[in-house]
Design a protein around this motif. Structure first.
Motif, PDB file in Angstrom:
ATOM      1  N   ASP A  71       0.833  -1.209   0.000  1.00 22.73           N
ATOM      2  CA  ASP A  71       0.000   0.000   0.000  1.00 22.73           C
ATOM      3  C   ASP A  71       0.866   1.258   0.000  1.00 22.73           C
ATOM      4  O   ASP A  71       0.628   2.203  -0.759  1.00 22.73           O
ATOM      5  CB  ASP A  71      -0.883   0.038   1.252  1.00 22.73           C
ATOM      6  CG  ASP A  71      -1.927  -1.066   1.315  1.00 22.73           C
ATOM      7  OD1 ASP A  71      -2.339  -1.543   0.246  1.00 22.73           O
ATOM      8  OD2 ASP A  71      -2.311  -1.440   2.444  1.00 22.73           O
ATOM      9  N   GLU A 373     -13.797   3.840   1.099  1.00 23.86           N
ATOM     10  CA  GLU A 373     -12.757   3.424   0.148  1.00 23.86           C
ATOM     11  C   GLU A 373     -12.174   2.055   0.516  1.00 23.86           C
ATOM     12  O   GLU A 373     -11.940   1.212  -0.351  1.00 23.86           O
ATOM     13  CB  GLU A 373     -11.634   4.463   0.088  1.00 23.86           C
ATOM     14  CG  GLU A 373     -12.009   5.776  -0.577  1.00 23.86           C
ATOM     15  CD  GLU A 373     -11.988   5.737  -2.103  1.00 23.86           C
ATOM     16  OE1 GLU A 373     -12.320   4.684  -2.694  1.00 23.86           O
ATOM     17  OE2 GLU A 373     -11.641   6.770  -2.701  1.00 23.86           O
ATOM     18  N   HIS A 376     -14.697  -0.524  -0.616  1.00 27.11           N
ATOM     19  CA  HIS A 376     -14.768  -0.597  -2.078  1.00 27.11           C
ATOM     20  C   HIS A 376     -13.559  -1.317  -2.654  1.00 27.11           C
ATOM     21  O   HIS A 376     -13.689  -2.194  -3.519  1.00 27.11           O
ATOM     22  CB  HIS A 376     -14.863   0.813  -2.666  1.00 27.11           C
ATOM     23  CG  HIS A 376     -14.558   0.879  -4.124  1.00 27.11           C
ATOM     24  ND1 HIS A 376     -15.410   0.384  -5.094  1.00 27.11           N
ATOM     25  CD2 HIS A 376     -13.472   1.363  -4.799  1.00 27.11           C
ATOM     26  CE1 HIS A 376     -14.865   0.571  -6.282  1.00 27.11           C
ATOM     27  NE2 HIS A 376     -13.703   1.168  -6.134  1.00 27.11           N
ATOM     28  N   HIS A 377     -12.380  -0.968  -2.149  1.00 26.97           N
ATOM     29  CA  HIS A 377     -11.180  -1.541  -2.748  1.00 26.97           C
ATOM     30  C   HIS A 377     -10.942  -2.983  -2.332  1.00 26.97           C
ATOM     31  O   HIS A 377     -10.257  -3.723  -3.044  1.00 26.97           O
ATOM     32  CB  HIS A 377      -9.970  -0.649  -2.459  1.00 26.97           C
ATOM     33  CG  HIS A 377      -9.990   0.599  -3.275  1.00 26.97           C
ATOM     34  ND1 HIS A 377      -9.723   0.607  -4.625  1.00 26.97           N
ATOM     35  CD2 HIS A 377     -10.314   1.883  -2.968  1.00 26.97           C
ATOM     36  CE1 HIS A 377      -9.860   1.828  -5.105  1.00 26.97           C
ATOM     37  NE2 HIS A 377     -10.219   2.620  -4.123  1.00 26.97           N
ATOM     38  N   HIS A 378     -11.533  -3.409  -1.226  1.00 25.89           N
ATOM     39  CA  HIS A 378     -11.438  -4.842  -0.920  1.00 25.89           C
ATOM     40  C   HIS A 378     -12.459  -5.635  -1.730  1.00 25.89           C
ATOM     41  O   HIS A 378     -12.091  -6.551  -2.481  1.00 25.89           O
ATOM     42  CB  HIS A 378     -11.648  -5.140   0.563  1.00 25.89           C
ATOM     43  CG  HIS A 378     -11.642  -6.614   0.824  1.00 25.89           C
ATOM     44  ND1 HIS A 378     -10.470  -7.344   0.903  1.00 25.89           N
ATOM     45  CD2 HIS A 378     -12.649  -7.517   0.946  1.00 25.89           C
ATOM     46  CE1 HIS A 378     -10.754  -8.620   1.078  1.00 25.89           C
ATOM     47  NE2 HIS A 378     -12.082  -8.759   1.108  1.00 25.89           N
ATOM     48  N   ARG A 381     -12.448  -4.382  -5.811  1.00 26.89           N
ATOM     49  CA  ARG A 381     -11.201  -4.484  -6.555  1.00 26.89           C
ATOM     50  C   ARG A 381     -10.437  -5.762  -6.251  1.00 26.89           C
ATOM     51  O   ARG A 381      -9.990  -6.455  -7.176  1.00 26.89           O
ATOM     52  CB  ARG A 381     -10.322  -3.258  -6.274  1.00 26.89           C
ATOM     53  CG  ARG A 381     -10.988  -1.932  -6.635  1.00 26.89           C
ATOM     54  CD  ARG A 381     -11.386  -1.859  -8.118  1.00 26.89           C
ATOM     55  NE  ARG A 381     -10.252  -2.027  -8.996  1.00 26.89           N
ATOM     56  CZ  ARG A 381      -9.431  -1.041  -9.374  1.00 26.89           C
ATOM     57  NH1 ARG A 381      -9.640   0.192  -8.931  1.00 26.89           N
ATOM     58  NH2 ARG A 381      -8.431  -1.271 -10.179  1.00 26.89           N
ATOM     59  N   ARG A 382     -10.236  -6.086  -4.992  1.00 25.26           N
ATOM     60  CA  ARG A 382      -9.525  -7.329  -4.667  1.00 25.26           C
ATOM     61  C   ARG A 382     -10.341  -8.560  -5.041  1.00 25.26           C
ATOM     62  O   ARG A 382      -9.821  -9.528  -5.562  1.00 25.26           O
ATOM     63  CB  ARG A 382      -9.226  -7.401  -3.170  1.00 25.26           C
ATOM     64  CG  ARG A 382      -8.049  -6.606  -2.663  1.00 25.26           C
ATOM     65  CD  ARG A 382      -7.919  -6.834  -1.176  1.00 25.26           C
ATOM     66  NE  ARG A 382      -6.853  -6.033  -0.572  1.00 25.26           N
ATOM     67  CZ  ARG A 382      -6.888  -5.577   0.674  1.00 25.26           C
ATOM     68  NH1 ARG A 382      -7.948  -5.835   1.443  1.00 25.26           N
ATOM     69  NH2 ARG A 382      -5.890  -4.880   1.145  1.00 25.26           N
ATOM     70  N   THR A 391     -19.662   1.348  -3.502  1.00 25.22           N
ATOM     71  CA  THR A 391     -18.878   2.061  -4.506  1.00 25.22           C
ATOM     72  C   THR A 391     -19.428   3.468  -4.729  1.00 25.22           C
ATOM     73  O   THR A 391     -18.661   4.441  -4.842  1.00 25.22           O
ATOM     74  CB  THR A 391     -18.868   1.278  -5.823  1.00 25.22           C
ATOM     75  OG1 THR A 391     -18.191   0.023  -5.611  1.00 25.22           O
ATOM     76  CG2 THR A 391     -18.160   2.052  -6.926  1.00 25.22           C
ATOM     77  N   THR A 420      -8.488   6.963  -0.115  1.00 24.87           N
ATOM     78  CA  THR A 420      -8.214   7.126  -1.547  1.00 24.87           C
ATOM     79  C   THR A 420      -6.715   7.038  -1.807  1.00 24.87           C
ATOM     80  O   THR A 420      -6.272   6.395  -2.765  1.00 24.87           O
ATOM     81  CB  THR A 420      -8.754   8.485  -2.024  1.00 24.87           C
ATOM     82  OG1 THR A 420     -10.154   8.585  -1.710  1.00 24.87           O
ATOM     83  CG2 THR A 420      -8.561   8.643  -3.529  1.00 24.87           C
ATOM     84  N   TYR A 423      -5.579   3.045  -0.564  1.00 22.02           N
ATOM     85  CA  TYR A 423      -6.177   1.790  -1.025  1.00 22.02           C
ATOM     86  C   TYR A 423      -6.484   1.746  -2.518  1.00 22.02           C
ATOM     87  O   TYR A 423      -6.791   0.681  -3.050  1.00 22.02           O
ATOM     88  CB  TYR A 423      -7.455   1.495  -0.238  1.00 22.02           C
ATOM     89  CG  TYR A 423      -7.199   1.365   1.244  1.00 22.02           C
ATOM     90  CD1 TYR A 423      -6.347   0.385   1.740  1.00 22.02           C
ATOM     91  CD2 TYR A 423      -7.748   2.263   2.143  1.00 22.02           C
ATOM     92  CE1 TYR A 423      -6.069   0.278   3.085  1.00 22.02           C
ATOM     93  CE2 TYR A 423      -7.489   2.168   3.505  1.00 22.02           C
ATOM     94  CZ  TYR A 423      -6.643   1.173   3.962  1.00 22.02           C
ATOM     95  OH  TYR A 423      -6.376   1.082   5.297  1.00 22.02           O
ATOM     96  N   SER A 424      -6.414   2.891  -3.220  1.00 19.15           N
ATOM     97  CA  SER A 424      -6.705   2.874  -4.644  1.00 19.15           C
ATOM     98  C   SER A 424      -5.715   1.964  -5.354  1.00 19.15           C
ATOM     99  O   SER A 424      -4.520   1.927  -5.046  1.00 19.15           O
ATOM    100  CB  SER A 424      -6.625   4.294  -5.218  1.00 19.15           C
ATOM    101  OG  SER A 424      -7.599   5.114  -4.641  1.00 19.15           O
ATOM    102  N   LYS A 425      -6.227   1.230  -6.333  1.00 21.61           N
ATOM    103  CA  LYS A 425      -5.392   0.296  -7.093  1.00 21.61           C
ATOM    104  C   LYS A 425      -5.639   0.468  -8.583  1.00 21.61           C
ATOM    105  O   LYS A 425      -6.673   0.937  -8.993  1.00 21.61           O
ATOM    106  CB  LYS A 425      -5.709  -1.158  -6.707  1.00 21.61           C
ATOM    107  CG  LYS A 425      -5.278  -1.487  -5.267  1.00 21.61           C
ATOM    108  CD  LYS A 425      -5.627  -2.926  -4.943  1.00 21.61           C
ATOM    109  CE  LYS A 425      -5.086  -3.319  -3.571  1.00 21.61           C
ATOM    110  NZ  LYS A 425      -5.694  -2.540  -2.473  1.00 21.61           N
TER     111      LYS A 425
END
Length: 425
Positions: A71, A373, A376-378, A381-382, A391, A420, A423-425
């Motif tokens: 991260d 965030e 959302h990112h877990h 995205r993951r 989201t 943001t 965790y953003s990917k």
């Protein structure tokens, strides 16, 4: 007429109530699977460094609380390249006055939280957020002055603090500030000027005992009396301290409670009703107000992320029960309708008094909190799962700020934020 689910949960609560004595201690300790001993580190040597692990015993990853090495490296690289949304998140961080390297701590020997004379806890939470935000600027931007400031804040408090006190709110202080302190320390654990041993002793001897006291006794109240966020903040502290101190018993004890604990912070009690056909699940505090519902979602999100960084999946526990609750809270706070099952519990001393909520609360509906965030990112995205409402809330809050950006009082500092950026990917 109550739904079958409502009858089932009330029956479960009644059976728990019969286990409680007026003092609450023995029954609550049993819910922990051995009480205080289940978490370890509570004996006469509690202030001593953790014993060397036997060969083959699990080691913790560091950094490994809310942020892992990946991260931090990703944020550093994307900010240096001037890429959004990381750059927008960085600008939120650097614009926050708590992140300035000119911040000077005001440590106190006694911190008081609660409606009692001498309440002074704001000075603590502001310094914690300043330490965390300066530590982020050091890890991501590489500025020595910010790292030095973060360490100076943590060193000042570990050299000064002796007591957390007040009314029952002292347990909120021990939980929220314990897990936040540990996260700031994790970011600077390898800084050459950090008095790490002294800081760990402070967490072990001041914060951790209060966390365990609450989780085992619940301030001598009926175990169903305290809302989910009270348990969750203390569980977040136990887990964070366990990881920071490399104490496996504390980490395992927190995970065990989240899966099987009798208090409202266990996952199935914090999320009592599911609506599988709609992909939703009712949060325990939904009939109370939406500010506390989002606080609870934020705390459980932090717990799940810390556990994930140590190889334990609580996000997916019980067929993604938490995701469905997060979708429920997000959907309602976006203005849409959600189902609601009447929710009853006992609260107060001894056997308590029966209280029931028959409708969802619109109080504080639609407010913004930096809790979305990370979810959302877990999940999106993951894991590649459908998260339409989580989201949408993440997009509404983006770019997430942190302490000081969401109000001047304690509620505006309940989350560390900056999702943001991190965790953003």
């Amino acid at each position: 007429m109550h739904s079958p689910a409502h009858k089932h949960v009330n029956k479960h609560r009644m059976s728990r109530r019969r286990l409680c004595t007026p003092g609450g201690g023995a029954a609550a300790a049993g819910a922990l699977g051995g009480g205080i001993a289940a978490f370890g580190g509570s004996g006469a040597d509690a202030a001593q460094p953790a014993a060397k692990k036997p060969a083959g015993q699990r080691h913790f990853a560091h950094p490994g609380l809310l942020h892992n090495a990946g991260d931090l490296h990703r944020a550093e690289a994307r900010v240096a390249a001037g890429r959004d949304p990381w750059l927008a998140g960085w600008h939120r961080l650097t614009a926050n006055p708590h992140s300035a390297s000119t911040w000077r701590p005001r440590p106190q020997a006694t911190v008081v939280r609660g409606a009692v004379p001498g309440q002074n806890h704001p000075v603590l939470y502001r310094d914690i957020h300043a330490a965390y935000q300066n530590a982020l600027r050091w890890r991501i931007g590489g500025t020595k002055a910010n790292g030095d400031t973060a360490v100076a804040i943590l060193n000042a408090w570990s050299a000064t603090l002796t007591t957390l006190t007040g009314n029952a709110d002292r347990f909120l202080a021990a939980g929220i500030y314990g897990y936040q302190f540990a996260n700031a320390a994790e970011l600077v654990r390898d800084h050459p000027d950090f008095e790490f041993a002294r800081f760990k002793k402070m967490l072990r001897t001041i914060f951790y005992p209060m966390n365990i006291d609450f989780l085992t006794r619940h301030d001598d109240a009926v175990i169903s009396g305290y809302w989910a966020n009270w348990d969750l903040c203390n569980l977040a502290s136990v887990m964070a301290i366990g990881i920071l101190l490399d104490d496996l018993a504390l980490f395992r004890g927190a995970v065990k409670y989240l899966k099987n604990g009798e208090g409202n912070g266990s996952i199935k009690n914090a999320i009592p009703f599911r609506y599988d056909a709609q992909g939703l699940a009712q949060w325990q505090e939904s009939g109370r107000d939406q500010g506390h519902s989002m606080t609870g979602v934020g705390l459980l999100g932090a717990i799940c992320e810390m556990a994930w960084n140590q190889g334990t999946d609580l996000y997916g526990y019980d067929d993604n029960r938490f995701l469905h609750a997060a979708e429920y809270v997000a959907r309602y706070n976006l203005g849409a309708h959600v189902p609601f099952t009447p929710y009853g519990r006992r609260s107060g001393d001894g056997h308590g008094q029966w209280r029931e909520q028959t409708m969802i609360s619109a109080a504080a509906r639609g407010q913004l909190r930096p809790v979305w965030e990370i979810l959302h990112h877990h999940y999106a995205r993951r894991r590649g799962l459908s998260t339409p409402y989580v989201t949408a809330m993440a997009e509404k809050v983006r770019a997430e700020g942190g302490g000081g950006d969401y109000g001047p009082h304690s509620g505006g500092y309940d989350q560390l934020g900056f999702g943001t950026l991190l965790y953003s990917k």
